[in-house]
Design a protein around this motif. Structure first.
Motif, PDB file in Angstrom:
ATOM      1  N   ILE A  50       0.671  -8.103   1.726  1.00  0.00           N
ATOM      2  CA  ILE A  50       0.794  -6.709   1.290  1.00  0.00           C
ATOM      3  C   ILE A  50      -0.338  -6.343   0.336  1.00  0.00           C
ATOM      4  CG2 ILE A  50       2.233  -5.123  -0.078  1.00  0.00           C
ATOM      5  CD1 ILE A  50       4.684  -6.604   1.159  1.00  0.00           C
ATOM      6  N   LEU A  56      -0.913  -1.566   4.164  1.00  0.00           N
ATOM      7  CA  LEU A  56       0.417  -1.878   3.631  1.00  0.00           C
ATOM      8  C   LEU A  56       0.596  -1.403   2.187  1.00  0.00           C
ATOM      9  CD1 LEU A  56       0.847  -5.513   5.044  1.00  0.00           C
ATOM     10  CD2 LEU A  56       1.627  -3.364   6.056  1.00  0.00           C
ATOM     11  N   TYR A  61       6.324  -1.085   1.309  1.00  0.00           N
ATOM     12  CA  TYR A  61       5.796  -2.449   1.199  1.00  0.00           C
ATOM     13  C   TYR A  61       5.600  -2.869  -0.253  1.00  0.00           C
ATOM     14  CZ  TYR A  61       5.275  -2.187   6.217  1.00  0.00           C
ATOM     15  OH  TYR A  61       5.540  -2.061   7.555  1.00  0.00           O
ATOM     16  N   LEU A  64       8.949  -4.064  -1.064  1.00  0.00           N
ATOM     17  CA  LEU A  64       9.167  -5.330  -0.369  1.00  0.00           C
ATOM     18  C   LEU A  64       8.474  -6.490  -1.100  1.00  0.00           C
ATOM     19  CD1 LEU A  64      10.145  -7.073   1.978  1.00  0.00           C
ATOM     20  CD2 LEU A  64       8.180  -6.277   3.314  1.00  0.00           C
ATOM     21  N   SER A  65       7.271  -6.244  -1.609  1.00  0.00           N
ATOM     22  CA  SER A  65       6.557  -7.296  -2.347  1.00  0.00           C
ATOM     23  C   SER A  65       7.297  -7.675  -3.633  1.00  0.00           C
ATOM     24  CB  SER A  65       5.125  -6.858  -2.668  1.00  0.00           C
ATOM     25  OG  SER A  65       5.103  -5.790  -3.587  1.00  0.00           O
ATOM     26  N   TYR A 290      11.522  -9.697   7.934  1.00  0.00           N
ATOM     27  CA  TYR A 290      10.590  -8.576   7.730  1.00  0.00           C
ATOM     28  C   TYR A 290       9.294  -8.734   8.522  1.00  0.00           C
ATOM     29  CZ  TYR A 290      13.398  -6.328   4.150  1.00  0.00           C
ATOM     30  OH  TYR A 290      14.399  -5.672   3.497  1.00  0.00           O
ATOM     31  N   SER A 291       8.877  -9.972   8.785  1.00  0.00           N
ATOM     32  CA  SER A 291       7.612 -10.159   9.515  1.00  0.00           C
ATOM     33  C   SER A 291       7.809 -10.113  11.023  1.00  0.00           C
ATOM     34  CB  SER A 291       6.951 -11.480   9.107  1.00  0.00           C
ATOM     35  OG  SER A 291       7.801 -12.577   9.394  1.00  0.00           O
ATOM     36  N   ASN A 294       8.660  -6.404  12.248  1.00  0.00           N
ATOM     37  CA  ASN A 294       7.815  -5.335  11.719  1.00  0.00           C
ATOM     38  C   ASN A 294       6.372  -5.575  12.152  1.00  0.00           C
ATOM     39  OD1 ASN A 294       6.074  -3.917   9.791  1.00  0.00           O
ATOM     40  ND2 ASN A 294       7.967  -3.431   8.710  1.00  0.00           N
ATOM     41  N   ASP A 296       3.575  -3.883  11.512  1.00  0.00           N
ATOM     42  CA  ASP A 296       2.582  -3.773  10.436  1.00  0.00           C
ATOM     43  C   ASP A 296       2.526  -5.036   9.598  1.00  0.00           C
ATOM     44  OD1 ASP A 296       1.897  -1.224  11.216  1.00  0.00           O
ATOM     45  OD2 ASP A 296       3.286  -0.241   9.836  1.00  0.00           O
ATOM     46  N   MET A 297       3.711  -5.586   9.313  1.00  0.00           N
ATOM     47  CA  MET A 297       3.777  -6.802   8.504  1.00  0.00           C
ATOM     48  C   MET A 297       3.191  -7.997   9.265  1.00  0.00           C
ATOM     49  SD  MET A 297       4.929  -7.349   5.421  1.00  0.00           S
ATOM     50  CE  MET A 297       3.575  -8.430   5.053  1.00  0.00           C
TER      51      MET A 297
END
Length: 311
Positions: A50, A56, A61, A64-65, A290-291, A294, A296-297
């Motif tokens: 991120i 991101l 995000y 999320l971080s 999440y990865s 997702n 983007d992740m």
């Protein structure tokens, strides 16, 4: 070590752990050490991905971080001491260490809950007010959500530790759990729990249910908005942005409700196993959830891997 003591404040407690059988200790160590390493590394990768990818750098995000950072702290409060106890014969924890562990466990656990609520608000704004998303979820509001997510749980935790510190412990000093959790510690106390129970049913319930109701409200509004979208593709896109978050929320609140929404006298070995789910397994699974769900992740992690290879 199992003898009864007439003390107002014991010098130490004995943590029985997940199993008291000597032959189980090394296999349990071999299971939980990789889990801890996977949790720390997985969440660190989420944070680094991120921070290193400009695409991101959004409120979702950013939150999320912070959630990944809190998850690392959360498992670090519990697992290292548990790993030491697996290889130790005494399995003791001092009174001060026990209260410190309980303080950070309650604080980080509730911070997780408030961050999940903040992420639900973020998804609600993104889907229900997409044209005003960056205006509403600006840096000032993100910081405000972050401050509330940390301050409220830490003040809540401090209150509960002060109440625990007023209890007397004249029964066995053996805690039937793998860390100093609220209910197992209360079970070895011989003083009245009336004030503590009243606090749990009032202040505690308000602190815990506020983020939960916030999540429920956000998702009800998202559902109503998504159902109004005419195209099937638009509906799918709206729901896909919430899939990962909803999975984590279900895991987290499902296991917590099973453990804590029952009388103290009913606390059993099954509850210890359920506690493993939200204290250890959920933080470990979060990076994968999440990865993998997702795009983007996933792309952010791929970029991070390429960058590391180039260096």
């Amino acid at each position: 070590m199992m003898e009864r003591k007439n003390l107002t404040r014991p010098s130490e407690f004995i943590l029985l752990g997940l199993s008291s059988r000597p032959e189980d200790q090394k296999p349990l160590f071999a299971v939980f050490l990789p889990i801890y390493l996977i949790t720390v590394i997985g969440n660190l990768l989420i944070i680094l991905a991120i921070r290193s990818d400009t695409r991101l750098q959004t409120p979702m995000y950013f939150l999320l971080s912070i959630l990944s950072f809190v998850d690392i702290c959360y498992v670090t409060v519990i697992i290292p001491k548990m790993l030491v106890n697996f290889l130790s014969e005494t399995k003791t924890i001092s009174y001060g260490e026990c209260l410190t562990q309980m303080y950070f466990f309650i604080a980080f656990g509730n911070t997780d809950s408030y961050l999940l609520a903040a992420m639900a608000i973020d998804r609600y704004v993104a889907i229900c007010n997409p044209f005003h998303y960056m205006t509403i979820m600006n840096l000032k509001r993100c910081v405000l959500l972050l401050v509330l997510s940390f301050c409220i749980p830490h003040l809540h935790s401090l209150l509960h530790i002060l109440l625990i510190n007023q209890l007397t412990f004249c029964a066995s000093n053996v805690i039937h759990h793998f860390f100093c959790d609220d209910q197992p510690v209360l079970k070895v106390s011989c003083s009245s729990h009336f004030v503590k129970e009243i606090t749990v049913m009032t202040e505690g319930l308000a602190i815990i249910m506020t983020p939960f109701f916030c999540i429920i409200f956000s998702y009800l509004r998202i559902l109503v908005t998504a159902l109004k979208i005419p195209s099937a593709t638009g509906k799918r896109k709206a729901f896909s942005t919430c899939g990962s978050h909803l999975t984590v929320v279900t895991l987290f609140y499902g296991s917590i409700s099973y453990v804590y929404f029952q009388p103290l006298s009913n606390y059993t070995v099954k509850d210890r196993i359920a506690t493993v789910v939200y204290t250890i397994l959920t933080p470990m699974l979060n990076p994968f959830i999440y990865s993998l769900r997702n795009k983007d992740m996933t792309q952010g992690l791929t970029k991070l891997r390429h960058r590391v290879k180039c260096q």
